[in-house]
Design an enzyme around this catalytic site. Structure first.
Site, PDB file in Angstrom:
ATOM      1  N   VAL A   1       0.822  -1.211   0.000  1.00 30.29           N
ATOM      2  CA  VAL A   1       0.000   0.000   0.000  1.00 30.29           C
ATOM      3  C   VAL A   1       0.856   1.262   0.000  1.00 30.29           C
ATOM      4  O   VAL A   1       0.319   2.371   0.017  1.00 30.29           O
ATOM      5  CB  VAL A   1      -0.975   0.016   1.201  1.00 30.29           C
ATOM      6  CG1 VAL A   1      -1.937  -1.158   1.115  1.00 30.29           C
ATOM      7  CG2 VAL A   1      -0.233   0.006   2.533  1.00 30.29           C
TER       8      VAL A   1
ATOM      9  N   HIS B   1      -4.302  -3.857  -2.956  1.00 26.40           N
ATOM     10  CA  HIS B   1      -4.742  -3.552  -1.593  1.00 26.40           C
ATOM     11  C   HIS B   1      -4.880  -2.055  -1.340  1.00 26.40           C
ATOM     12  O   HIS B   1      -4.938  -1.626  -0.188  1.00 26.40           O
ATOM     13  CB  HIS B   1      -3.783  -4.189  -0.588  1.00 26.40           C
ATOM     14  CG  HIS B   1      -3.779  -5.686  -0.660  1.00 26.40           C
ATOM     15  ND1 HIS B   1      -2.775  -6.466  -0.129  1.00 26.40           N
ATOM     16  CD2 HIS B   1      -4.665  -6.553  -1.210  1.00 26.40           C
ATOM     17  CE1 HIS B   1      -3.040  -7.744  -0.353  1.00 26.40           C
ATOM     18  NE2 HIS B   1      -4.177  -7.817  -1.009  1.00 26.40           N
TER      19      HIS B   1
END
Length: 247
Positions: A102, A118
């Site tokens: 991320v 994600h």
């Protein structure tokens, strides 16, 4: 032929390479993984207990502050040799980069079009509508977290996928399409414990792709790989590029 030259030869023959990256590549830049011990004020918390919708509903301020701390970690980190090598690989062969991370290190290294399964810790969204909240608007707000400008009942929340949430449908669809189309897949620094991302190499193999893993530690994917390079990505990937012409 050693593993580095064998990998270089296989990638050089490839038409389309799918690259899947996990937390290990970011750990080489100093970003702690979820499986590392927390530090400082957060040492008594388990990441798995904070990165959930239930945790945010229970104590949104706690979760907001934890992600603010994580964003500071990401902002202080720099792309490493592995991130930069993947940019160069994409200049040599058609490459689809799919990441479970991320952070924004791939983007800061120069990668374009990464599929972020994600989400991104650098984005903030409305907890109700999932619409993005502009950084400029956030900077003028108070509250931990601030109210959302998009919905009366919404709060600002990190633009990441929490445990128990579905992956973005478009991102997953594009990742699956790349797995079915590629003829080589490279898994780098992923624990291979989180699905559906961990299933992409197997999907690619079912469609005829050759599979290599770069990871200093064995994973559930290791027995299925055609080639394993048991090194840190920051060492292995530049070596693969250096061996390209000799492969």
């Amino acid at each position: 032929m050693d593993a580095i030259h064998a990998l270089a030869a296989q990638l050089r023959r490839a038409r389309h390479i799918l690259v899947l990256t996990g937390a290990g590549i970011s750990a080489e830049s100093g970003i702690a993984t979820f499986r590392d011990a927390q530090s400082g004020l957060w040492a008594r918390f388990r990441p798995e207990d904070l990165a959930t919708p239930e945790a945010f509903r229970r104590d949104p301020g706690l979760v907001w502050r934890w992600y603010a701390w994580r964003r500071e970690q990401v902002a202080a980190a720099q792309p490493n040799a592995a991130h930069r090598a993947l940019v160069e690989l994409a200049q040599r062969r058609t490459t689809t980069l799919v990441t479970q991370n991320v952070d924004d290190l791939h983007q800061r290294a120069g990668s374009t079009g990464a599929i972020c399964l994600h989400g991104s810790i650098m984005r903030t969204v409305c907890s109700v509508t999932k619409l993005e909240i502009a950084a400029g608007w956030l900077a003028a707000q108070t509250g931990e977290p601030p109210r959302s400008p998009h919905h009366a009942d919404g709060l600002a929340r990190p633009g990441v996928v929490w445990f128990g949430e579905n992956l973005p449908a478009d991102a997953l669809e594009r990742a699956n399409a790349a797995a079915k189309d590629c003829d080589a897949v490279l898994a780098i620094g992923t624990s291979a414990l989180v699905y559906p991302a961990a299933g992409l190499p197997a999907l690619a193999q079912r469609h005829g792709a050759w599979f290599a893993e770069i990871n200093p530690q064995p994973t559930p994917l290791t027995p299925t790989a055609d080639l394993v390079v048991a090194q840190a990505a920051g060492l292995a990937l530049p070596a693969v590029l250096a061996a390209w012409e000799d492969a």
